[in-house]
Design a protein around this motif. Structure first.
Motif, PDB file in Angstrom:
ATOM      1  N   ASP A   1      11.998   1.873   1.020  1.00 36.54           N
ATOM      2  CA  ASP A   1      11.716   2.445   2.342  1.00 36.54           C
ATOM      3  C   ASP A   1      12.929   2.333   3.262  1.00 36.54           C
ATOM      4  O   ASP A   1      13.214   3.240   4.050  1.00 36.54           O
ATOM      5  N   ILE A   2      13.641   1.217   3.175  1.00 40.68           N
ATOM      6  CA  ILE A   2      14.818   1.017   4.027  1.00 40.68           C
ATOM      7  C   ILE A   2      15.918   2.004   3.652  1.00 40.68           C
ATOM      8  O   ILE A   2      16.602   2.554   4.525  1.00 40.68           O
TER       9      ILE A   2
ATOM     10  N   VAL B   1       0.860  -1.181   0.000  1.00 43.89           N
ATOM     11  CA  VAL B   1       0.000   0.000   0.000  1.00 43.89           C
ATOM     12  C   VAL B   1       0.898   1.233   0.000  1.00 43.89           C
ATOM     13  O   VAL B   1       1.559   1.532   1.008  1.00 43.89           O
ATOM     14  N   GLU B   2       0.954   1.920  -1.117  1.00 50.61           N
ATOM     15  CA  GLU B   2       1.888   3.029  -1.296  1.00 50.61           C
ATOM     16  C   GLU B   2       1.618   4.166  -0.310  1.00 50.61           C
ATOM     17  O   GLU B   2       2.554   4.779   0.217  1.00 50.61           O
ATOM     18  N   GLU B   3       0.344   4.463  -0.043  1.00 51.79           N
ATOM     19  CA  GLU B   3       0.004   5.617   0.780  1.00 51.79           C
ATOM     20  C   GLU B   3       0.505   5.479   2.212  1.00 51.79           C
ATOM     21  O   GLU B   3       0.922   6.453   2.845  1.00 51.79           O
ATOM     22  N   THR B   4       0.445   4.266   2.760  1.00 49.71           N
ATOM     23  CA  THR B   4       0.803   4.047   4.161  1.00 49.71           C
ATOM     24  C   THR B   4       2.072   3.220   4.346  1.00 49.71           C
ATOM     25  O   THR B   4       2.501   2.997   5.485  1.00 49.71           O
ATOM     26  N   SER B   5       2.657   2.761   3.251  1.00 51.38           N
ATOM     27  CA  SER B   5       3.848   1.886   3.295  1.00 51.38           C
ATOM     28  C   SER B   5       3.571   0.606   4.076  1.00 51.38           C
ATOM     29  O   SER B   5       4.464   0.062   4.735  1.00 51.38           O
ATOM     30  N   ASP B   6       2.326   0.136   4.032  1.00 48.79           N
ATOM     31  CA  ASP B   6       1.946  -1.102   4.707  1.00 48.79           C
ATOM     32  C   ASP B   6       1.981  -2.265   3.725  1.00 48.79           C
ATOM     33  O   ASP B   6       1.821  -2.086   2.511  1.00 48.79           O
TER      34      ASP B   6
END
Length: 340
Positions: free
Chosen positions: A180-181, A106-111
């Motif tokens: 993200d990392i 999920v791009e919006e929340t990085s989940d």
């Protein structure tokens, strides 16, 4: 809910209008009778013909009806409906049971969004049961129906197509987590003071979802690469070996991510400790500087009659000079030592 159904004979798909099972409805007793008829027709058409029924977010009763028609054990029904089921691939004679975790980013929340799909492959049938949102198979079904050579390979072609969608999801999620990392590593080592521990823990949890999905399939990937898992038609051999390579790559990426996040967390903690130590040194330095006027003022605030310099005209200026000189000397000493 019925997500899709098709009868595939001699590398071609029977037109949707001829298959009397309505997509988007509940799988009921009438559908079960039609499924039995289609399965019988597929078995009579030859070993490469099969019927494929796709279900999504079904109730226990719906899946039980389909399982009864295809002769599936009740325990397999429970595995397909249990979202906590560990990923696995089991081979029992001419039947294959595969349970995979499906991941979506999920791009919006990085989940990392997690779903599950169970695939049952047997003589002339494929039953897929998807739970959750990720892993839409409509595009894969369309591509498969347009590939005459793969359709002729039989039910294992469907298993490959589903596994291909699942593994592509693993690689995609792993790559997004890698981005993200990299961002969190830049924050950890940036000059600005930040508290990244919560974000790192969140990324470790998301990467854990990837590891839970991939690690149980590592032996499966190795067996696919070596061609030892199931008897695979020659035309599908390269495809399954490629899937095995991708699974192993996803497993390696998840391990690398976990190591990087662990190192980033340790670096963040070390940096916080250094920052706290610097803060304590600054506080201690200013306390020491403030102690000079505090001590002198405390002495002269005792109000004894016989204290020296009380009636000296230059007493006040002299005391102020002593105070500021002492404070300035301490300030320069702390500044040189790096405490301020």
């Amino acid at each position: 809910m019925i997500r899709g159904v098709g009868l595939y004979c001699d590398g071609t798909v029977r037109p949707d209008g001829v298959v009397p099972i309505e997509v988007g409805t509940t799988f009921d007793d009438d559908d079960a009778r039609v499924l039995a008829s289609l399965w019988l027709e597929a078995k009579e058409a030859g070993p490469d013909s099969f019927v494929w029924l796709g279900l999504r977010n079904v109730e226990h009763a719906e899946l039980t009806r389909a399982a009864d028609v295809l002769g599936l054990d009740e325990l397999l029904v429970e595995d397909a409906l249990s979202v906590t089921q560990r990923a696995k691939v089991e081979v029992d004679g001419d039947r294959v049971t595969a349970v995979f975790k499906i991941l979506g980013y999920v791009e919006e929340t990085s989940d990392v969004e997690t779903g599950q799909i169970a695939v049952f492959v047997g003589p002339s049938f494929v039953l897929s049961v998807r739970m959750g949102e990720p892993g839409d198979l409509r595009d894969m079904r369309s591509r498969l129906e347009g590939d005459f050579e793969l359709l002729q390979a039989g039910p294992l072609a469907v298993l490959h197509g589903i596994l291909d969608v699942v593994v592509d999801g693993y690689i995609s999620v792993a790559e997004e987590l890698g981005v993200d990392i990299e961002q969190i590593e830049e924050q950890v080592f940036s000059p600005e003071r930040t508290d990244d521990a919560a974000t790192i823990y969140k990324l470790k949890r998301e990467n854990l979802e990837l590891r839970r999905a991939v690690e149980p399939l590592t032996p499966v990937a190795d067996a696919l690469v070596r061609g030892r898992l199931i008897p695979i038609p020659e035309v599908l051999g390269p495809y399954y070996r490629d899937l095995g390579d991708h699974l192993l790559r996803a497993a390696d990426l998840s391990t690398q991510h976990d190591n990087l996040l662990g190192a980033a967390l340790e670096a963040s903690r070390s940096r916080q400790a250094v920052q706290q130590n610097e803060d304590m040194r600054k506080i201690s330095a200013w306390v020491a500087i403030a102690a000079i006027p505090t001590a002198i003022a405390a002495i002269y605030g005792m109000n004894f009659d016989d204290m020296p310099e009380l009636r000296w005209d230059l007493g006040y200026p002299a005391v102020m000079i002593v105070i500021f000189s002492g404070m300035f000397a301490l300030y320069r000493a702390f500044k040189r030592s790096g405490w301020l």
